[in-house]
Design an enzyme around this catalytic site. Structure first.
Site, PDB file in Angstrom:
ATOM      1  N   CYS A  77     -41.822  37.746  15.635  1.00  0.00           N
ATOM      2  CA  CYS A  77     -41.378  36.603  16.447  1.00  0.00           C
ATOM      3  C   CYS A  77     -39.860  36.432  16.382  1.00  0.00           C
ATOM      4  O   CYS A  77     -39.312  36.032  15.351  1.00  0.00           O
ATOM      5  CB  CYS A  77     -42.083  35.339  15.944  1.00  0.00           C
ATOM      6  SG  CYS A  77     -41.548  33.837  16.755  1.00  0.00           S
ATOM      7  N   THR A 130     -48.662  45.273   3.693  1.00  0.00           N
ATOM      8  CA  THR A 130     -48.025  46.358   4.445  1.00  0.00           C
ATOM      9  C   THR A 130     -48.565  47.685   3.937  1.00  0.00           C
ATOM     10  O   THR A 130     -48.738  47.857   2.731  1.00  0.00           O
ATOM     11  CB  THR A 130     -46.483  46.340   4.312  1.00  0.00           C
ATOM     12  OG1 THR A 130     -45.976  47.637   4.709  1.00  0.00           O
ATOM     13  CG2 THR A 130     -45.999  46.081   2.900  1.00  0.00           C
ATOM     14  N   ASP A 132     -46.977  50.272   3.840  1.00  0.00           N
ATOM     15  CA  ASP A 132     -45.876  51.101   3.335  1.00  0.00           C
ATOM     16  C   ASP A 132     -45.643  51.024   1.824  1.00  0.00           C
ATOM     17  O   ASP A 132     -44.969  51.879   1.260  1.00  0.00           O
ATOM     18  CB  ASP A 132     -44.574  50.724   4.059  1.00  0.00           C
ATOM     19  CG  ASP A 132     -44.583  51.171   5.508  1.00  0.00           C
ATOM     20  OD1 ASP A 132     -45.389  52.054   5.847  1.00  0.00           O
ATOM     21  OD2 ASP A 132     -43.789  50.643   6.296  1.00  0.00           O
ATOM     22  N   ARG A 176     -41.599  54.372   7.955  1.00  0.00           N
ATOM     23  CA  ARG A 176     -40.276  54.385   8.598  1.00  0.00           C
ATOM     24  C   ARG A 176     -39.186  54.421   7.541  1.00  0.00           C
ATOM     25  O   ARG A 176     -38.202  55.125   7.659  1.00  0.00           O
ATOM     26  CB  ARG A 176     -40.134  53.145   9.485  1.00  0.00           C
ATOM     27  CG  ARG A 176     -38.932  53.168  10.372  1.00  0.00           C
ATOM     28  CD  ARG A 176     -38.997  52.132  11.468  1.00  0.00           C
ATOM     29  NE  ARG A 176     -39.688  50.913  11.048  1.00  0.00           N
ATOM     30  CZ  ARG A 176     -40.292  50.084  11.883  1.00  0.00           C
ATOM     31  NH1 ARG A 176     -40.338  50.356  13.153  1.00  0.00           N
ATOM     32  NH2 ARG A 176     -40.869  48.973  11.440  1.00  0.00           N
ATOM     33  N   ALA A 191     -50.501  69.541  -0.351  1.00  0.00           N
ATOM     34  CA  ALA A 191     -49.429  69.958   0.567  1.00  0.00           C
ATOM     35  C   ALA A 191     -48.365  70.743  -0.195  1.00  0.00           C
ATOM     36  O   ALA A 191     -48.057  70.432  -1.343  1.00  0.00           O
ATOM     37  CB  ALA A 191     -48.808  68.739   1.231  1.00  0.00           C
TER      38      ALA A 191
END
Ligand code: F6P
Length: 327
Positions: A77, A130, A132, A176, A191
């Site tokens: 917002c 979040t 993240d 991000r 990986a």
């Protein structure tokens, strides 16, 4: 401000994360348990400004603990950044005598809460939601565990097809500004290389290690990239690797927003329930303007002014482990 909270409101703000519903449920039911009136504000601060506020009952949060997303919806917002906007929000709260807020979100949402609580006599409690995980003052944020398990499930599937075709896959995961999803999911899926925003990516070193693996015909090569790596996301890294390794059969897969949805894991439901409960207890006990976190499995309370993103919380040894285990 005194220890006399009677009417509280809950909202979710910023990017959604799996487990937010479990936190809403816990806050609503703990409020009712303490004899408070509890309101839900739709679409975060936007709903506060638009007067999109409803009374919540125990039944309002039935059957949501297992659901991803947020029943209260969420938004970012812009108007809440202005003092006129915050005044409008305050007026809407005051219409209902709301005198305490629980904000489930990330650092941007807490910044807004801190300013709001200073301007007006409304104590705010933050709950870190979040995927993240990059928040100060807590070992866990709601949604990270679910997101990372979603990524692991997807990368395991990619490994099957990578193996079948002898292909090198670059998989982009979310993050991000943070590499936790990349680091955790990358190690858990074996990986070979993990690229994260917290460390400078050495492209020559990456190419060298992939060339060496190509020479000895290593069966599967997975490179997990956080979207915010300094070389860019999966598309950019894939492009560079295609140029540098012309003989390799390279594919790029961007996992994207599937990491934000889905039914929360047991861990996310558990931490959300604990944080939601303690957030309301804070308001009841007069412990105001803090973010509720969990550190070493104990509740922790960080002033909202310090509830910011942190970059260097991860253990540097982990990167060494990646190299050794992927040999
Ligand atoms: O929730 C955090 C996050 O997943 C970041 O890692 C990502 O860059 C961002 O959200 C994307 O959010 P949106 O698509 O809502 O802008």
């Amino acid at each position: 401000m005194g220890n006399t909270i009677q009417n509280i409101a809950v909202l979710t703000s910023g990017g959604d994360s799996p487990g937010m519903n479990a936190a809403i449920r816990a806050a609503v039911r703990t409020g009712i348990y303490n004899g408070l009136n509890v309101f839900g504000i739709y679409r975060g601060y936007q709903g506060m400004l638009d007067d999109d506020i409803v009374k919540m009952e125990s039944r309002s949060v039935a059957n949501i603990i297992q659901r991803g997303g947020t029943i209260l919806k969420t938004a970012r917002c812009k108007d809440f950044r202005t003092s006129e906007g915050r005044q409008r929000g305050y007026d809407n709260l005051k219409k209902r005598n709301i005198d305490g807020l629980v904000i489930i979100g990330g650092d941007g949402s807490f910044k807004g809460a801190e300013i709001f609580s200073k301007e007006f006599d409304i104590p705010c409690i933050g709950i870190p939601g979040t995927i993240d995980k990059d928040m100060a003052g807590t070992d866990f944020t709601i949604g990270f565990d679910t997101a990372v398990n979603t990524a692991v499930e997807a990368i395991d599937k990619i490994r099957d097809t990578a193996d079948a075709h002898d292909r090198l896959f670059v998989v982009e995961v979310m993050g991000r500004d943070a590499g936790y999803i990349a680091l955790h999911s990358g190690i858990a899926t074996g990986a070979e290389n993990i690229l994260i925003p917290e460390t400078k990516t050495n492209m020559d070193e990456l190419v060298e290690s992939l060339t060496e693996k190509e020479k000895r015909q290593k069966l599967v090569n997975l490179v997990v990239v956080a979207e915010g790596d300094d070389f860019g996301g999966g598309a950019e890294v894939g492009q560079i690797l295609k140029q540098k390794l012309p003989n390799a059969d390279i594919r790029v897969c961007i996992l994207g927003h599937i990491q934000r949805g889905g039914s929360p894991t047991c861990l996310d439901r558990l931490i959300a329930s604990r944080m939601g409960y303690h957030a309301v207890e804070c308001l009841v006990e007069g412990r105001f303007n803090v973010m509720v976190g969990i550190v070493n499995n104990k509740m922790s309370y960080l002033p909202l002014s310090q509830a910011v993103k942190v970059k260097d919380k991860f253990n540097k040894d982990w990167l060494k482990i990646v190299k050794i285990l992927a040999s």
